[in-house]
Design a protein around this motif. Structure first.
Motif, PDB file in Angstrom:
ATOM      1  N   TYR A 113      -8.014  70.712   5.964  1.00  0.00           N
ATOM      2  CA  TYR A 113      -9.086  70.156   5.136  1.00  0.00           C
ATOM      3  C   TYR A 113     -10.292  71.088   5.202  1.00  0.00           C
ATOM      4  CZ  TYR A 113      -6.311  65.875   5.235  1.00  0.00           C
ATOM      5  OH  TYR A 113      -5.290  64.956   5.116  1.00  0.00           O
ATOM      6  N   GLY A 114     -10.611  71.706   4.064  1.00  0.00           N
ATOM      7  CA  GLY A 114     -11.816  72.518   3.973  1.00  0.00           C
ATOM      8  C   GLY A 114     -12.973  71.617   3.601  1.00  0.00           C
ATOM      9  N   VAL A 115     -13.911  71.415   4.522  1.00  0.00           N
ATOM     10  CA  VAL A 115     -14.960  70.416   4.318  1.00  0.00           C
ATOM     11  C   VAL A 115     -16.340  71.051   4.225  1.00  0.00           C
ATOM     12  CG1 VAL A 115     -13.610  68.625   5.460  1.00  0.00           C
ATOM     13  CG2 VAL A 115     -15.248  69.975   6.792  1.00  0.00           C
ATOM     14  N   ASN A 116     -17.299  70.229   3.813  1.00  0.00           N
ATOM     15  CA  ASN A 116     -18.662  70.693   3.570  1.00  0.00           C
ATOM     16  C   ASN A 116     -19.491  70.670   4.857  1.00  0.00           C
ATOM     17  OD1 ASN A 116     -21.566  70.587   2.611  1.00  0.00           O
ATOM     18  ND2 ASN A 116     -20.495  70.770   0.639  1.00  0.00           N
ATOM     19  N   HIS A 117     -20.120  71.787   5.137  1.00  0.00           N
ATOM     20  CA  HIS A 117     -20.962  71.915   6.329  1.00  0.00           C
ATOM     21  C   HIS A 117     -22.059  70.848   6.377  1.00  0.00           C
ATOM     22  CE1 HIS A 117     -23.248  74.077   9.460  1.00  0.00           C
ATOM     23  NE2 HIS A 117     -24.330  73.818   8.732  1.00  0.00           N
ATOM     24  N   LEU A 118     -22.675  70.574   5.232  1.00  0.00           N
ATOM     25  CA  LEU A 118     -23.780  69.614   5.191  1.00  0.00           C
ATOM     26  C   LEU A 118     -23.282  68.194   5.451  1.00  0.00           C
ATOM     27  CD1 LEU A 118     -25.664  71.061   2.090  1.00  0.00           C
ATOM     28  CD2 LEU A 118     -25.977  71.613   4.505  1.00  0.00           C
ATOM     29  N   ILE A 153     -19.223  58.408   3.634  1.00  0.00           N
ATOM     30  CA  ILE A 153     -19.275  59.776   4.137  1.00  0.00           C
ATOM     31  C   ILE A 153     -18.148  60.647   3.587  1.00  0.00           C
ATOM     32  CG2 ILE A 153     -17.990  59.207   6.243  1.00  0.00           C
ATOM     33  CD1 ILE A 153     -20.758  61.863   5.768  1.00  0.00           C
ATOM     34  N   ALA A 154     -17.024  60.051   3.247  1.00  0.00           N
ATOM     35  CA  ALA A 154     -15.905  60.819   2.695  1.00  0.00           C
ATOM     36  C   ALA A 154     -15.763  60.625   1.193  1.00  0.00           C
ATOM     37  CB  ALA A 154     -14.598  60.430   3.391  1.00  0.00           C
ATOM     38  N   GLU A 155     -16.669  59.839   0.597  1.00  0.00           N
ATOM     39  CA  GLU A 155     -16.534  59.516  -0.822  1.00  0.00           C
ATOM     40  C   GLU A 155     -17.599  60.152  -1.713  1.00  0.00           C
ATOM     41  OE1 GLU A 155     -16.224  56.752   1.459  1.00  0.00           O
ATOM     42  OE2 GLU A 155     -14.070  57.161   1.398  1.00  0.00           O
ATOM     43  N   LYS A 156     -18.880  59.961  -1.365  1.00  0.00           N
ATOM     44  CA  LYS A 156     -19.916  60.415  -2.293  1.00  0.00           C
ATOM     45  C   LYS A 156     -21.204  60.751  -1.549  1.00  0.00           C
ATOM     46  CE  LYS A 156     -22.328  59.089  -6.578  1.00  0.00           C
ATOM     47  NZ  LYS A 156     -22.556  58.015  -7.565  1.00  0.00           N
ATOM     48  N   VAL A 187     -12.427  62.098   6.321  1.00  0.00           N
ATOM     49  CA  VAL A 187     -11.698  62.494   5.113  1.00  0.00           C
ATOM     50  C   VAL A 187     -10.221  62.128   5.252  1.00  0.00           C
ATOM     51  CG1 VAL A 187     -10.894  64.495   3.797  1.00  0.00           C
ATOM     52  CG2 VAL A 187     -13.303  64.317   4.433  1.00  0.00           C
ATOM     53  N   LEU A 188      -9.655  62.384   6.414  1.00  0.00           N
ATOM     54  CA  LEU A 188      -8.255  62.033   6.671  1.00  0.00           C
ATOM     55  C   LEU A 188      -8.045  60.530   6.541  1.00  0.00           C
ATOM     56  CD1 LEU A 188      -5.403  62.904   7.672  1.00  0.00           C
ATOM     57  CD2 LEU A 188      -6.281  62.652  10.013  1.00  0.00           C
ATOM     58  N   ALA A 189      -8.961  59.755   7.109  1.00  0.00           N
ATOM     59  CA  ALA A 189      -8.849  58.295   7.049  1.00  0.00           C
ATOM     60  C   ALA A 189      -8.954  57.773   5.623  1.00  0.00           C
ATOM     61  CB  ALA A 189      -9.921  57.657   7.927  1.00  0.00           C
ATOM     62  N   SER A 190      -9.680  58.505   4.779  1.00  0.00           N
ATOM     63  CA  SER A 190      -9.863  58.061   3.391  1.00  0.00           C
ATOM     64  C   SER A 190      -8.618  58.276   2.540  1.00  0.00           C
ATOM     65  CB  SER A 190     -11.038  58.808   2.753  1.00  0.00           C
ATOM     66  OG  SER A 190     -10.687  60.150   2.453  1.00  0.00           O
ATOM     67  N   GLY A 191      -7.657  59.034   3.069  1.00  0.00           N
ATOM     68  CA  GLY A 191      -6.440  59.306   2.314  1.00  0.00           C
ATOM     69  C   GLY A 191      -6.552  60.470   1.350  1.00  0.00           C
ATOM     70  N   ALA A 192      -7.590  61.279   1.485  1.00  0.00           N
ATOM     71  CA  ALA A 192      -7.781  62.419   0.587  1.00  0.00           C
ATOM     72  C   ALA A 192      -6.661  63.440   0.746  1.00  0.00           C
ATOM     73  CB  ALA A 192      -9.122  63.090   0.876  1.00  0.00           C
ATOM     74  N   LYS A 193      -6.354  64.117  -0.329  1.00  0.00           N
ATOM     75  CA  LYS A 193      -5.332  65.157  -0.284  1.00  0.00           C
ATOM     76  C   LYS A 193      -5.816  66.337   0.555  1.00  0.00           C
ATOM     77  CE  LYS A 193      -4.954  65.951  -4.624  1.00  0.00           C
ATOM     78  NZ  LYS A 193      -4.480  66.544  -5.906  1.00  0.00           N
ATOM     79  N   PRO A 194      -4.919  66.999   1.290  1.00  0.00           N
ATOM     80  CA  PRO A 194      -5.310  68.203   2.039  1.00  0.00           C
ATOM     81  C   PRO A 194      -5.719  69.334   1.094  1.00  0.00           C
ATOM     82  CG  PRO A 194      -3.215  67.329   2.837  1.00  0.00           C
ATOM     83  CD  PRO A 194      -3.519  66.616   1.554  1.00  0.00           C
ATOM     84  N   THR A 252     -19.289  68.301  -3.108  1.00  0.00           N
ATOM     85  CA  THR A 252     -17.889  68.590  -2.786  1.00  0.00           C
ATOM     86  C   THR A 252     -17.706  68.385  -1.283  1.00  0.00           C
ATOM     87  OG1 THR A 252     -17.710  70.214  -4.570  1.00  0.00           O
ATOM     88  CG2 THR A 252     -16.034  70.304  -2.847  1.00  0.00           C
ATOM     89  N   ILE A 253     -17.200  67.234  -0.917  1.00  0.00           N
ATOM     90  CA  ILE A 253     -17.043  66.903   0.489  1.00  0.00           C
ATOM     91  C   ILE A 253     -15.830  67.587   1.092  1.00  0.00           C
ATOM     92  CG2 ILE A 253     -16.728  65.005   2.136  1.00  0.00           C
ATOM     93  CD1 ILE A 253     -18.186  63.211   0.077  1.00  0.00           C
ATOM     94  N   VAL A 254     -14.740  67.647   0.308  1.00  0.00           N
ATOM     95  CA  VAL A 254     -13.531  68.338   0.755  1.00  0.00           C
ATOM     96  C   VAL A 254     -12.991  69.138  -0.418  1.00  0.00           C
ATOM     97  CG1 VAL A 254     -12.106  66.302   0.244  1.00  0.00           C
ATOM     98  CG2 VAL A 254     -11.228  68.071   1.771  1.00  0.00           C
TER      99      VAL A 254
END
Length: 351
Positions: free
Chosen positions: A115-120, A156-159, A325-332, A347-349
């Motif tokens: 998961y490439g995630v946002n630093h902020l 936190i993982a949505e918007k 992000v993992l808990a939210s079910g987002a795609k890798p 762009t969170i992930v």
């Protein structure tokens, strides 16, 4: 979820190489297992700021040893890792590429999702390691060497939506530049804070940027403040007067804390949120914490500030965001995911 999962986080956006490990429980809570950081700040001190090429080379040298320290601290092995999160941006291009390349290699070798995630977003998510789950809606203020931002967080993982940002120098950058003017060490935050405790915050009337009735309500500007300090010091030196360093530091710091906290409380009221999270390296500043606590209490706003170690750049914050992000079910993220120095906070992930 049917079992707890371990998420490994890698951070390399600037001058800290961070590796963190967290456990995502079946009930969605996230527990910190390890937080190992290697900083190259001493290598940049002679230049008065971060040198991107030096930072990139330092990440290359530190990545494997920092990974080993994190694993040793947690008592885990790489085979125990269920997912890997890495800072994909924003940050320094070369520094980001080191972390992203390492994360891809580990994810590929272990056969686990990346998961490439946002630093902020990581700076916001790290508070959940300290104070538990965030409310459905909250306001986050990020204050560091590169960022001064107000973010509306609606999951936190949505918007995450940017409400305000700096139009020039970030707060931490202004601290570094003022420290240089006063011949104080780099980074400037800690020495200015220390000197300010000995001075009078009302000694010098430094300006409060972007606080006029026609100015952007939630944006920040500290370049003018930095210039005002420089001009004041130059005038005193030209007149042959000794510079009262503690008073200059206290007055400068009061101006920064005043603007940051006033705008954060105003935004929270306007957006009808009752929780403010402050994170980033400047969140450790004593006057900012004190004034934020005072103004939030007066406004009926709950204030959450992670401990100083978690406020600065670290792998734990990236692991925490990765877990959410993992808990939210987002795609890798795909294995050909690029590092993006200008990744927007929305762009969170990366997918």
């Amino acid at each position: 979820m049917t079992a707890d999962r371990v998420v490994l986080g890698i951070e390399s956006s600037c001058d800290e190489t961070g590796v963190g490990l967290v456990r995502l429980a079946t009930d969605g809570t996230v527990e910190l297992l390890a937080d190992a950081v290697a900083s190259s700040v001493d290598e940049h001190a002679r230049y008065g700021g971060v040198v991107p090429e030096i930072a990139s080379r330092a990440h290359l040298a530190a990545m494997a040893p920092t990974m080993r320290r994190a694993l040793d601290e947690s008592g885990l092995e790489l085979s125990d890792v269920d997912a890997i999160a890495v800072t994909a941006g924003p940050g320094l291009a070369g520094a980001l590429m080191v972390g992203v390349a390492a994360a891809k290699a580990y994810a590929s070798a272990l056969g686990v999702p990346l998961y490439g995630v946002n630093h902020l977003g990581g700076h916001v998510a790290v508070d959940t390691l300290e104070h538990g789950p965030l409310p459905d809606r909250c306001l986050a203020m990020l204050v560091s060497g590169g960022h001064s931002q107000l973010l509306l967080v609606e999951g936190i993982a949505e918007k995450i939506t940017e409400v305000g940002t700096t139009i020039d120098d970030a707060a931490g950058e202004a601290y570094d530049k003022v420290a240089r003017i006063l011949d104080l060490p780099y980074p400037g935050g800690p020495p200015i804070d220390k000197q300010a405790k000995l001075g009078n915050p009302k000694a010098i009337a430094f300006p409060r940027g972007l606080t006029g009735p026609r100015d952007a309500k939630y944006d920040f500007s500290f370049s003018g403040l930095k210039t005002a300090v420089a001009r004041w010091v130059e005038t005193e030196q030209r007149e042959g007067r000794e510079i009262p360093v503690p008073d200059v530091c206290a007055s400068f710091q009061e101006a920064v804390a005043d603007v940051l906290t006033a705008k954060a409380v105003r935004a929270a009221r306007d957006l009808d949120v009752d929780t403010l999270v402050i994170s980033g390296g400047v969140a450790a500043n004593s006057r900012l914490s004190e004034l934020a606590a005072q103004r939030c209490a007066e406004a009926g706003i709950a204030l959450r500030v992670p401990r100083p170690r978690l406020c600065t750049d670290n792998g734990a914050m990236i692991a925490a965001l990765g877990a959410h992000v993992l808990a939210s079910g987002a795609k890798p993220s795909p294995l050909d995911m690029p590092a993006n120095p200008g990744l927007p906070v929305s762009t969170i992930v990366v997918q």
